[in-house]
Design a protein around this motif. Structure first.
Motif, PDB file in Angstrom:
ATOM      1  N   VAL A  48       0.856  -1.197   0.000  1.00 13.30           N
ATOM      2  CA  VAL A  48       0.000   0.000   0.000  1.00 13.30           C
ATOM      3  C   VAL A  48       0.885   1.239   0.000  1.00 13.30           C
ATOM      4  N   HIS A  49       0.724   2.071  -1.017  1.00 12.06           N
ATOM      5  CA  HIS A  49       1.509   3.311  -1.101  1.00 12.06           C
ATOM      6  C   HIS A  49       1.037   4.287  -0.028  1.00 12.06           C
ATOM      7  N   LEU A  50       1.969   4.753   0.810  1.00 13.65           N
ATOM      8  CA  LEU A  50       1.629   5.640   1.926  1.00 13.65           C
ATOM      9  C   LEU A  50       2.165   7.053   1.750  1.00 13.65           C
ATOM     10  N   GLY A  51       3.279   7.210   1.015  1.00 11.82           N
ATOM     11  CA  GLY A  51       3.860   8.538   0.844  1.00 11.82           C
ATOM     12  C   GLY A  51       5.354   8.434   0.598  1.00 11.82           C
ATOM     13  N   SER A  52       6.052   9.525   0.866  1.00 16.02           N
ATOM     14  CA  SER A  52       7.501   9.563   0.634  1.00 16.02           C
ATOM     15  C   SER A  52       8.238   9.915   1.918  1.00 16.02           C
ATOM     16  N   TYR A  53       9.539   9.561   1.918  1.00 18.98           N
ATOM     17  CA  TYR A  53      10.380   9.762   3.093  1.00 18.98           C
ATOM     18  C   TYR A  53      11.752  10.233   2.628  1.00 18.98           C
ATOM     19  N   LYS A  54      12.255  11.263   3.281  1.00 23.47           N
ATOM     20  CA  LYS A  54      13.592  11.778   2.980  1.00 23.47           C
ATOM     21  C   LYS A  54      14.375  11.880   4.279  1.00 23.47           C
ATOM     22  N   GLN A  55      15.597  11.358   4.248  1.00 25.50           N
ATOM     23  CA  GLN A  55      16.423  11.353   5.449  1.00 25.50           C
ATOM     24  C   GLN A  55      17.817  11.859   5.127  1.00 25.50           C
ATOM     25  N   THR A  56      18.307  12.752   5.966  1.00 26.09           N
ATOM     26  CA  THR A  56      19.666  13.278   5.803  1.00 26.09           C
ATOM     27  C   THR A  56      20.408  13.102   7.116  1.00 26.09           C
ATOM     28  N   ILE A  57      21.627  12.557   7.025  1.00 31.53           N
ATOM     29  CA  ILE A  57      22.471  12.449   8.213  1.00 31.53           C
ATOM     30  C   ILE A  57      23.807  13.114   7.930  1.00 31.53           C
ATOM     31  N   LYS A  58      24.382  13.703   8.956  1.00 29.07           N
ATOM     32  CA  LYS A  58      25.721  14.276   8.824  1.00 29.07           C
ATOM     33  C   LYS A  58      26.412  14.258  10.181  1.00 29.07           C
ATOM     34  N   ILE A  59      27.751  14.333  10.139  1.00 36.29           N
ATOM     35  CA  ILE A  59      28.552  14.339  11.358  1.00 36.29           C
ATOM     36  C   ILE A  59      29.331  15.640  11.434  1.00 36.29           C
ATOM     37  N   ASP A  60      29.321  16.235  12.608  1.00 33.66           N
ATOM     38  CA  ASP A  60      30.093  17.457  12.830  1.00 33.66           C
ATOM     39  C   ASP A  60      30.605  17.424  14.262  1.00 33.66           C
ATOM     40  N   ASP A  61      31.925  17.410  14.427  1.00 30.79           N
ATOM     41  CA  ASP A  61      32.539  17.441  15.751  1.00 30.79           C
ATOM     42  C   ASP A  61      32.036  16.304  16.646  1.00 30.79           C
ATOM     43  N   GLY A  62      31.911  15.112  16.073  1.00 32.28           N
ATOM     44  CA  GLY A  62      31.489  13.955  16.846  1.00 32.28           C
ATOM     45  C   GLY A  62      30.007  13.883  17.125  1.00 32.28           C
ATOM     46  N   ILE A  63      29.235  14.774  16.544  1.00 34.49           N
ATOM     47  CA  ILE A  63      27.791  14.801  16.758  1.00 34.49           C
ATOM     48  C   ILE A  63      27.107  14.363  15.468  1.00 34.49           C
ATOM     49  N   LEU A  64      26.192  13.417  15.555  1.00 35.49           N
ATOM     50  CA  LEU A  64      25.438  12.950  14.397  1.00 35.49           C
ATOM     51  C   LEU A  64      24.124  13.712  14.323  1.00 35.49           C
ATOM     52  N   TYR A  65      23.875  14.344  13.197  1.00 35.26           N
ATOM     53  CA  TYR A  65      22.640  15.088  12.974  1.00 35.26           C
ATOM     54  C   TYR A  65      21.729  14.286  12.049  1.00 35.26           C
ATOM     55  N   VAL A  66      20.462  14.214  12.407  1.00 29.76           N
ATOM     56  CA  VAL A  66      19.484  13.472  11.616  1.00 29.76           C
ATOM     57  C   VAL A  66      18.300  14.390  11.307  1.00 29.76           C
ATOM     58  N   GLU A  67      17.907  14.401  10.045  1.00 27.18           N
ATOM     59  CA  GLU A  67      16.689  15.105   9.642  1.00 27.18           C
ATOM     60  C   GLU A  67      15.816  14.132   8.865  1.00 27.18           C
ATOM     61  N   ALA A  68      14.577  13.968   9.292  1.00 26.13           N
ATOM     62  CA  ALA A  68      13.639  13.056   8.644  1.00 26.13           C
ATOM     63  C   ALA A  68      12.414  13.844   8.194  1.00 26.13           C
ATOM     64  N   LEU A  69      12.077  13.720   6.917  1.00 32.44           N
ATOM     65  CA  LEU A  69      10.939  14.444   6.341  1.00 32.44           C
ATOM     66  C   LEU A  69       9.942  13.431   5.793  1.00 32.44           C
ATOM     67  N   PHE A  70       8.690  13.558   6.191  1.00 34.57           N
ATOM     68  CA  PHE A  70       7.613  12.687   5.723  1.00 34.57           C
ATOM     69  C   PHE A  70       6.637  13.510   4.878  1.00 34.57           C
ATOM     70  N   ASP A  71       6.200  12.943   3.784  1.00 35.81           N
ATOM     71  CA  ASP A  71       5.114  13.518   2.998  1.00 35.81           C
ATOM     72  C   ASP A  71       4.113  12.398   2.759  1.00 35.81           C
ATOM     73  N   LEU A  72       3.135  12.295   3.646  1.00 40.00           N
ATOM     74  CA  LEU A  72       2.183  11.188   3.617  1.00 40.00           C
ATOM     75  C   LEU A  72       0.930  11.572   2.836  1.00 40.00           C
ATOM     76  N   ASN A  73       0.338  10.593   2.196  1.00 44.47           N
ATOM     77  CA  ASN A  73      -0.835  10.840   1.362  1.00 44.47           C
ATOM     78  C   ASN A  73      -1.922  11.568   2.145  1.00 44.47           C
ATOM     79  N   GLU A  74      -2.487  12.590   1.529  1.00 46.01           N
ATOM     80  CA  GLU A  74      -3.537  13.366   2.186  1.00 46.01           C
ATOM     81  C   GLU A  74      -4.773  12.522   2.482  1.00 46.01           C
ATOM     82  N   SER A  75      -4.928  11.416   1.759  1.00 45.38           N
ATOM     83  CA  SER A  75      -6.097  10.556   1.957  1.00 45.38           C
ATOM     84  C   SER A  75      -6.016   9.761   3.254  1.00 45.38           C
ATOM     85  N   LEU A  76      -4.834   9.694   3.860  1.00 49.92           N
ATOM     86  CA  LEU A  76      -4.674   8.945   5.105  1.00 49.92           C
ATOM     87  C   LEU A  76      -5.257   9.735   6.270  1.00 49.92           C
ATOM     88  N   THR A  77      -6.103   9.091   7.053  1.00 50.86           N
ATOM     89  CA  THR A  77      -6.725   9.762   8.206  1.00 50.86           C
ATOM     90  C   THR A  77      -6.584   8.907   9.453  1.00 50.86           C
TER      91      THR A  77
END
Length: 790
Positions: free
Chosen positions: A581-610
């Motif tokens: 079942v198609h639910l939407g899209s997902y984008k994830q970005t990770i990076k390291i800076d000075d020993g710290i891991l940064y995570v960004e997660a973006l969801f774009d879920l179908n508007e029909s989902l309630t």
């Protein structure tokens, strides 16, 4: 001996001439070892807990109780609605209009009234529960009013239609022949608002509205309890009600492996049964309060506060409101605590104005609190917004101690029961936590960032820190030297269903449109996968970005013994089960800076989902990190529609290996996470929250010195929710009892959510309000992970 007057006038129930609010609960007799044979000690435990958590009334659902309960209610000061043992769920419309039952019904009512009439705690009589409404009931009403007109009579069925249990008819002409109060069960907030604003004035209603049952407390429940009480306190004629109900009716058993658990319907092989439908109390079978008790305690507290800062003259006032009906606040004393970035900064004590009249308010200037403001330059901090500043208030019942001048210090106050609390946010951050504001002890050895791609594997490193991600996946491992700190990360759209999402052991609810669980399983939210994953690395930004499509996989997971899931899967065709079942899209970005891991997660879920369960991610950390400290709303669990009693602050705790609830389900969520620390025990005691030191960095240093662990911190303006558990949501859903839960020996699971569905009380009553539901759309999470001590 007690003296009091009871009257109903102008849509108000008056006790001694004072309109009161019924802050009540329905109580069944129950013992985890004796069943319906309760001991006197268990009855006393019940009533003492009710007083401790600010309940003021009991409905003896659905039968008269042992005389000892009424003696205790007289002694402790609890109102009682005494209920006759008349109920006929299976033949709802029968006995109320059957002459052969008239004498038996009258006999039960007469014996109750005559036996219990001398208890002043009893303010009303109930004609029973869910037994229709016809001439047998009007006969009972007439006999009671002729024999004892000093109390009111109530009966919920008087406002049902003439036949059946269809929605309440508040305009039924003959209802007054069976009840002196309008006492429906499980009305919605909109329904009680409509009654107060439109129906009651239009029909010239003179009776008050007191719910005989509401806020069904089955499992992780009692959502919108504060929303109910906001309307109750604002609207004329609404005078509270009785929560359903007091105690989970489970029986203590021990299995062959020596594991104890609470048994319920079906566990003894009996058929038919109602599964766990009687596990619906505010306390567990062994009388441990559920988190909803803390919510109610705050709602029903005897004193309220408001805070006003006068910036123009550099001072503030605290307004105190006495919510009691008949007495002053002389037996209470309060403690104030200033918090800086969640840590206690300074505290002090204060007394209430003497002989403060009931239902009045007064402004108080606390000189010691003002001195603390000046001492820590909090006016400047607030103006510049350089830290979060909160003022916490806790109220303690000290009895006659204040009059004798004994209570002076904070430590003395802590020995007395707390009866009320409040928190004021004096300054909140407008942005996420910046790296430079985090303590230096968390910063690892810096080094040049490197990005490599080999054998479909991306590696992002900075000296000793390394994040590894395989092409075609968004899951990664984050390691410090040879120590793995994070095992995997995945999008998470499922939660272990609460009993309000659906009673998982009730197969008939798989297709109930009012229960969202069936739809969640049809969408395959319990087993989402990522497909069409495209991964790319950027050396210039030291990051790896993955774009993917989210699919649900219905039927991929099986749940033996879970009736709802089994019945749903059996109803689905092979094509439906094999389709993603198609639910939407997902984008994830990770990076390291000075020993710290940064995570960004973006969801774009179908508007029909309630009405989704949640939108977030799940990651795992090593099982040794079993102590935690966090800055979020707490200290206990809270949700979007059950957070009125939660205060922002830094709290510590150990990660539980069991369930708070008899039936495993979603639990332990906390709102508004600023940061979370997970650490290994160091052999010198548990992780403890220190007082605020000279600055936030030195405060952290004192808290985590000589420990190894990781910190997860929000880096966004939108603060997420989080849960820490030894079990996945699928494991919790698969278990019928706590004894069936198996700890993951290697992992602790952390769920971080941009949104999670509220709780509601839909197992028997209104579902989660629309404003607390989660629908399709765009969601984002941004956080960093910082190892320390390695």
């Amino acid at each position: 001996i007690g003296f009091r007057s009871i009257e109903i006038r102008d849509r108000q129930l008056l006790i001694n001439g004072q309109p009161i609010l019924i802050k009540g609960v329905n109580r069944h007799d129950h013992s985890p070892t004796g069943g319906k044979a309760v001991t006197l000690d268990e009855i006393r435990q019940d009533l003492m807990l009710m007083k401790e958590y600010n309940f003021n009334a009991i409905r003896t659902a659905h039968y008269p109780n042992d005389p000892y309960l009424y003696d205790l209610a007289d002694e402790l000061g609890l109102y009682v609605v005494d209920e006759a043992n008349i109920e006929c769920h299976g033949h709802y419309d029968f006995i109320c209009r059957e002459h052969s039952f008239t004498a038996a019904m009258l006999d039960r009512v007469q014996r109750m009234v005559i036996r219990d009439q001398n208890h002043p705690s009893i303010i009303g009589w109930s004609l029973g529960n869910e037994a229709g409404f016809a001439f047998n009931h009007t006969m009972l009403y007439g006999w009671i009013k002729g024999y004892d007109n000093s109390r009111f009579v109530q009966y919920e069925g008087a406002h049902r239609p003439e036949w059946g249990q269809d929605p309440h008819n508040y305009e039924r002409k003959d209802a007054g022949m069976g009840t002196d109060v309008v006492c429906p069960m499980y009305p919605t907030i909109d329904e009680i608002t409509e009654w107060a604003d439109e129906i009651a004035p239009r029909i010239n209603e003179t009776r008050p509205f007191i719910m005989c049952e509401y806020a069904h407390a089955m499992g992780n429940s009692s959502g919108s309890l504060a929303d109910y009480w906001k309307v109750i306190k604002e609207k004329e004629g609404l005078q509270g009600g009785f929560i359903w109900d007091w105690i989970d009716q489970g029986l203590l058993e021990v299995d062959a492996d020596g594991k104890s658990y609470f048994a319920y319907g079906g566990d003894y092989g009996e058929t038919p049964n109602d599964a766990n439908f009687n596990i619906n109390g505010m306390i567990s079978p062994d009388r441990k309060p559920h988190p909803a008790m803390i919510e109610f305690k705050k709602i029903a507290q005897p004193v309220d506060f408001s805070f006003k800062l006068h910036a123009d003259r550099n001072e503030f006032t605290i307004r105190v409101t006495n919510q009691r009906y008949f007495s002053s606040l002389d037996d209470l004393q309060w403690k104030w605590t200033l918090k800086m970035d969640g840590f206690d900064l300074e505290e002090g004590t204060c007394s209430f104005p003497k002989l403060m009249k009931p239902k009045t308010e007064e402004d108080v200037i606390v000189s010691t609190l003002k001195d603390a403001f000046d001492r820590h330059s909090l006016d400047t901090v607030i103006q510049l917004g350089t830290a979060e500043v909160h003022l916490d208030i806790a109220v303690f019942c000290v009895g006659g101690a204040t009059r004798q001048g004994r209570i002076k210090s904070v430590s003395e106050l802590q020995d007395y029961p707390e009866v009320a609390s409040e928190q004021f946010a004096l300054c909140t951050r407008s942005t996420g936590i910046a790296v430079h504001s985090l303590p230096e002890t968390f910063h690892q050895r810096p080094g040049k960032q490197k990005l490599s791609e080999e054998d479909s594997k991306f590696t992002l490193s900075s000296n000793c820190c390394r994040a590894t991600l395989y092409e075609g996946s968004t899951s990664f491992e984050y390691a410090l030297d040879s120590k793995t700190v994070v095992f995997g990360i995945r999008p998470n759209l499922f939660r272990a269903p609460t009993d309000n999402d659906a009673v998982k052991q009730n197969g008939d609810q798989f297709n109930d449109p009012s229960k969202p669980l069936g739809n969640w399983l049809r969408l395959g939210l319990d087993c989402v996968c990522l497909d069409e994953v495209v991964t790319s690395g950027s050396l210039s930004s030291s990051s790896i970005t993955s774009n993917a499509t989210i699919y649900g996989q219905p039927g991929k997971q099986s749940y033996p013994g879970i009736a709802l899931a089994e019945k749903l899967l059996s109803s689905m065709g092979e094509e439906e089960l094999n389709k993603k079942v198609h639910l939407g899209s997902y984008k994830q970005t990770i990076k390291i800076d000075d020993g710290i891991l940064y995570v960004e997660a973006l969801f774009d879920l179908n508007e029909s989902l309630t009405d989704l369960p949640r939108v977030g991610i799940e990651l795992a950390v090593p099982s040794e990190l079993k102590e935690m400290m966090f800055f979020a709303d707490g200290p206990g669990e809270n949700y979007s529609d059950r957070s009125y009693s939660s205060h922002a602050g830094v709290y510590e705790g150990s990660i539980s290996d069991s369930s708070t609830y008899v039936v495993p389900q979603e639990q332990s969520n906390r709102m508004n996470m600023r940061w979370l620390v997970l650490a290994e025990p160091n052999g010198r005691g548990k992780l403890q929250v220190p007082k605020f030191s000279e600055d936030i960095k030195s405060t952290f240093r004192g808290a985590v010195s000589d420990r190894q662990g990781a910190m997860i911190a929000s880096t966004s303006d939108e603060m997420p929710q989080f849960t820490v558990s030894r079990h996945t949501d699928v494991s919790l859903f698969s278990a019928r009892h706590v004894k069936e839960l198996k700890d993951d020996q290697d992992r602790i699971f952390i769920r971080i959510d941009a949104a999670q569905r509220g709780l509601g009380s839909g197992s028997c009553g209104p579902q989660t309000l629309d404003r607390y539901k989660v629908n399709g759309g765009e969601y984002s999470l941004s956080f960093c992970i910082k190892p320390f001590g390695y």
